[in-house]
Design an enzyme around this catalytic site. Structure first.
Site, mmCIF file in Angstrom:
data_model
loop_
_atom_site.group_PDB
_atom_site.id
_atom_site.type_symbol
_atom_site.label_atom_id
_atom_site.label_comp_id
_atom_site.label_asym_id
_atom_site.label_seq_id
_atom_site.Cartn_x
_atom_site.Cartn_y
_atom_site.Cartn_z
ATOM 1 N N CYS A 92 -24.844 9.597 1.774
ATOM 2 C CA CYS A 92 -24.323 9.150 2.966
ATOM 3 C C CYS A 92 -23.305 9.740 3.848
ATOM 4 C CB CYS A 92 -23.306 7.502 2.422
ATOM 5 S SG CYS A 92 -22.419 6.432 3.376
ATOM 6 N N SER B 35 -22.936 11.486 10.002
ATOM 7 C CA SER B 35 -21.485 11.841 10.064
ATOM 8 C C SER B 35 -20.532 13.013 9.240
ATOM 9 C CB SER B 35 -20.414 10.514 9.561
ATOM 10 O OG SER B 35 -20.435 9.970 8.616
ATOM 11 N N ILE C 222 -27.206 12.148 7.017
ATOM 12 C CA ILE C 222 -26.389 9.946 7.412
ATOM 13 C C ILE C 222 -25.632 10.254 8.860
ATOM 14 C CG2 ILE C 222 -26.032 7.537 6.394
ATOM 15 C CD1 ILE C 222 -28.026 8.990 5.058
ATOM 16 N N HIS D 217 -19.453 11.009 -2.735
ATOM 17 C CA HIS D 217 -17.718 11.119 -3.218
ATOM 18 C C HIS D 217 -17.062 11.392 -3.604
ATOM 19 C CE1 HIS D 217 -18.833 6.279 -1.831
ATOM 20 N NE2 HIS D 217 -17.897 6.426 -0.609
ATOM 21 N N GLU E 112 -24.628 -7.254 2.111
ATOM 22 C CA GLU E 112 -23.387 -8.429 1.133
ATOM 23 C C GLU E 112 -23.569 -9.319 1.636
ATOM 24 O OE1 GLU E 112 -20.931 -4.835 2.595
ATOM 25 O OE2 GLU E 112 -19.181 -6.765 3.923
ATOM 26 N N LYS F 136 0.610 -1.511 -0.171
ATOM 27 C CA LYS F 136 -0.059 -0.129 -0.064
ATOM 28 C C LYS F 136 0.606 1.339 0.048
ATOM 29 C CE LYS F 136 -3.386 2.563 3.398
ATOM 30 N NZ LYS F 136 -3.963 2.171 2.340
HETATM 31 N N1 GLN Z 1 -23.818 6.910 10.142
HETATM 32 C C1 GLN Z 1 -22.750 6.345 9.259
HETATM 33 C C2 GLN Z 1 -22.226 7.235 8.752
HETATM 34 O O1 GLN Z 1 -22.448 8.532 8.364
HETATM 35 C C3 GLN Z 1 -23.021 5.736 8.331
HETATM 36 C C4 GLN Z 1 -21.737 5.354 7.100
HETATM 37 C C5 GLN Z 1 -22.422 4.044 6.312
HETATM 38 O O2 GLN Z 1 -23.246 3.880 5.665
HETATM 39 N N2 GLN Z 1 -21.162 3.380 5.643
HETATM 40 O O3 GLN Z 1 -20.984 7.837 8.774
HETATM 41 ZN ZN ZN Z 2 -23.506 4.876 4.003
#
Ligand code: GLN
Ligand code: ZN
Length: 762
Positions: free
Chosen positions: A730, A437, A435, A698, A609, A20
């Site tokens: 997210c 964070s 979501i 992203h 998954e 890495k």
């Molecule tokens: N609650 C988490 C965040 O907002 C959800 C992260 C995720 O879905 N991978 O970071």
């Molecule tokens: Zn997410």
């Protein structure tokens, strides 16, 4: 009788993630191309020599990559999407990494999960290009090993799996695609044979999926052709992750050996061998050492399974191998300094697993173990942990035994809850939220690491987190979001944080595995009974709630995600571990509710998954996975609103399980596959609260108001106003603060516009 030891593959990241470091240094231009290639070569040769020292007979080459092995093949086949033409005279590495990660003017290829693992591969895109073999990456590794005096066994991802996982072709084009691909495979294999390879391992994990009859015929045709054109080189067809499908047909393929998984799908593989026999002209490679877990094996038990398989197959000559590549486990446990002995002794990472294979091979060959006491030692390690108090939490056992079906159900159906919550919460139409964070700035990360090192005190650290939370509460006020979050500044990782507070978890120092590209993860180890002992999230959320009149969501990670993103004990069924975690999260939900929190989100991004490869096994998994979530969330008051969140997976065939969770609101990542998902909502009515992600988190790009508004109006065609939420895809922890604020501002503006519009037209 001959017995040889081998492994399907070995990790390439190096014991301390050297790989890495080199790759990322090369990307950053702090390592020249020459130095980079030289460093990788050293790493490759060291890992071969190391496996040789451990005592393996057949050492694998072709399992090393600069990013991903599917991508290696795509590039070797000149399967390069047209859009990469914009690159000006790229070097080989430039083009390769542009496909992997994108470049200034061109987006990356799609990345998706490798079967049911947490590894992600690069999806080959067929656009009808003319294909030819640009170079033979497997031969290069073979020759390099040979020059160093190692006669290795090359491995290649097989033609059926490669085509199966590629995209961009329809049914008709598929035949053309295969027609082009097969000669390239034969050329690669022939070149390997000519260079002196005795065996070539062809990996066909797609043979373990559900295979319709025409696919089986296709496989037979492909392998007939492959055989005709590669006579002289022995082919070991390696399957893994499940039992071989259509055993009676596929086992007759014209190859020289078959590698089968006797860990996952062991029962089915053994049954098939007993029923149909094993071809006497083929070598059987017995994948007995688990390439997916981190536990040492019971040598006596493994030896007896090998014996059973040998007898059923009526063969003398065998290979003893891993169930799949060891790339899914960390390199060596030797560097771990902080684990309790009772756990350490029962661990086996890649190196320790190879040693197990070598021992089993000696025993299969001679009937003697290499050292006295080996078997006793392997059993002792297992027993010591089995009777360890960490695995005997009577309180948890009693609590779980006392659960009744009511504990898994909300006592009021959604339609009624919706009314009650509407009254109680008084949220506007199209409520906006995030979501969980918010950006983990350099300052957040530095402060946490200073605290972990002991450079700053608990009090100082807590004060810092509190200030950061307060600052983001004010930002959310200014943005005029509706439902707030505290920002998760106290968490590095959504699983690790909970693991550190619950019993039964251990954390390693160096047990890294690749998740995708150069990104590695260090999954926690669930080794004991999981139990809740103290509130884990209440303080932060309550402090945040005290600063605002808006609701602040309690924010938890769901039981199935905690399970699927950990290495899990193997002495009890996974579903029982899931239930223990579900019960622990339930207690945290209670604690939040008692502290006055009215909206509680339980994230399950990893729920999908865990789906088994064979559809026949889906319902069993989904039953217990959904139960674990419901155990965590069903006991709340009718006016407590339960949210959940999922992301980065295929939702189209997943609406039914999502509904089964019975969460009052779900937020989904859909901005990239929006159209598709809306389409499936048209076909499958969904009546609970739902927010379709309105922008991709992203990317640093800030979406403008009209763009978000367009997505919202499109969604409104399938989601009634009463269910409609507005949120990003997210969590925002990887984003910069300025981008985050700008994007959320536009999101709120778009939601407001929709609200006005709707107030007028209604
Ligand atoms: N609650 C988490 C965040 O907002 C959800 C992260 C995720 O879905 N991978 O970071
Ligand atoms: Zn997410």
């Amino acid at each position: 009788m001959t017995v040889f030891s081998t492994a399907v593959g070995y990790p390439y990241i190096g014991p301390k993630r050297e790989w890495k470091r080199y790759v990322e240094a090369y990307w950053k231009n702090t390592l020249t191309e020459e130095a980079f290639e030289a460093a990788l070569k050293t790493l490759r040769l060291e890992r071969l020599a190391h496996q040789q020292q451990l005592g393996l007979d057949y050492i694998t080459v072709g399992d090393f990559t600069k990013y991903d092995r599917m991508l290696d093949l795509a590039v070797a086949f000149r399967l390069i999407p047209k859009r990469y033409d914009v690159l000006q005279q790229p070097t080989k590495n430039d083009l390769y990494y542009a496909m992997a990660r994108g470049a200034d003017d061109v987006v990356a290829c799609e990345m998706t999960k490798w079967f049911n693992t947490n590894y992600h591969y690069i999806v080959p895109e067929y656009e009808g290009q003319k294909l030819s073999l640009a170079h033979n990456p497997i031969l290069e590794q073979f020759l390099e090993a040979k020059a160093a005096g190692i006669q290795a066994k090359p491995t290649i991802i097989g033609p059926y799996t490669f085509v199966d996982l590629a995209k961009g072709y329809n049914k008709k084009e598929k035949a053309l695609f295969i027609l082009q691909i097969l000669p390239l495979y034969t050329q690669m294999i022939r070149e390997l044979g000519e260079a002196g390879a005795e065996w070539v391992q062809i990996e066909e994990p797609s043979f373990t999926k559900d295979l319709p009859a025409d696919e089986i015929r296709l496989i037979e045709e492909m392998y007939q052709q492959l055989r005709d054109d590669t006579n002289g080189t022995k082919l070991m067809l390696q399957t893994y992750f499940e039992s071989l499908n259509a055993y009676d047909r596929l086992i007759e393929l014209p190859v020289d050996g078959f590698g089968l998984d006797f860990v996952h799908g062991a029962k089915e593989n053994i049954k098939a061998i007993q029923k149909f026999g094993f071809p006497s002209d083929k070598m059987l490679s017995i994948g007995i050492i688990n390439g997916r877990d981190i536990w040492s094996v019971n040598l006596a038990e493994a030896a007896s399974v090998i014996q059973v398989v040998k007898q059923a197959a009526n063969v003398d000559n065998i290979w003893i191998s891993t169930s799949c590549s060891l790339q899914h486990v960390p390199v060596s446990k030797q560097a771990e300094q902080t684990l309790p002995d009772v756990l350490f002794d029962h661990l086996a990472f890649a190196d320790e697993k190879i040693t197990e294979i070598v021992h089993l091979t000696t025993f299969a060959k001679t009937g003697q173990w290499a050292e006295a006491g080996l078997v006793a030692k392997s059993m002792k390690a297992i027993e010591a942990l089995a009777i360890h108090p960490s695995r005997k939490n009577d309180r948890v056992a009693t609590q779980l035994a006392a659960l009744t079906p009511e504990d898994y159900r909300r006592d009021v159906p959604f339609a009624q809850r919706q009314q009650v919550q509407k009254e109680a919460l008084q949220l506007p139409d199209f409520p906006t939220t995030t979501i969980g964070s918010f950006p983990q700035s350099a300052q957040v990360k530095q402060t946490r690491s200073a605290w972990r090192k002991g450079d700053i005190s608990d009090v100082e650290y807590e004060k810092f987190i509190k200030n950061e939370t307060a600052r983001w509460i004010r930002i959310q006020e200014q943005l005029e979001l509706d439902v707030f979050v505290h920002g998760e500044f106290e968490r590095t990782d959504m699983v690790e944080y909970f693991g550190e507070h619950l019993t039964g978890f251990a954390f390693t120092q160096f047990a890294w595995v690749v998740s995708y590209g150069s990104r590695c993860v260090k999954p926690p180890i669930i080794y004991g009974d999981v139990a809740w002992t103290h509130p884990m999230t209440v303080k932060e959320v309550v402090e945040a709630q005290a600063l605002t009149d808006h609701y602040v969501k309690g924010m938890l990670t769901g039981p199935v995600t905690i399970l699927n993103w950990s290495f899990v004990r193997n002495d009890i069924p996974r579903e029982l571990v899931a239930r223990q975690i579900g019960y622990a999260i339930r207690q945290e939900v209670t604690a939040l509710e008692r502290a006055g929190i009215k909206i509680i989100q339980v994230d399950e991004p990893a729920l999908r998954e865990g789906l088994p490869l064979r559809e026949a096994n889906w319902s069993h998994y989904l039953n217990w996975a959904v139960e674990a979530f419901k155990l965590a969330t069903s006991h709340v008051a009718t006016d407590t609103q339960i949210h959940t969140h999922m992301c980065y997976c295929e939702f189209n065939d997943f609406i039914h399980p999502i509904r089964a969770l019975d969460a009052d609101v779900i937020s989904l990542e859909t901005s990239r596959s929006h159209g598709e998902f809306i389409h499936s909502l048209k076909e499958n009515r969904y009546e609970l609260g739902i927010g379709l992600g309105v922008y991709d988190i992203h990317s640093p790009r800030v979406p403008d108001v009209s763009e978000i508004y367009a997505i919202l109006t499109e969604s409104l065609a399938v989601i009634p106003k009463a269910q409609f939420w507005v949120n990003p895809d997210c969590g925002l922890k990887t984003r910069q603060e300025s981008e985050t604020i700008a994007s959320l501002k536009n999101m709120v503006a778009a939601a407001k516009k929709l609200r006005e519009q709707h107030a007028v037209t209604n």
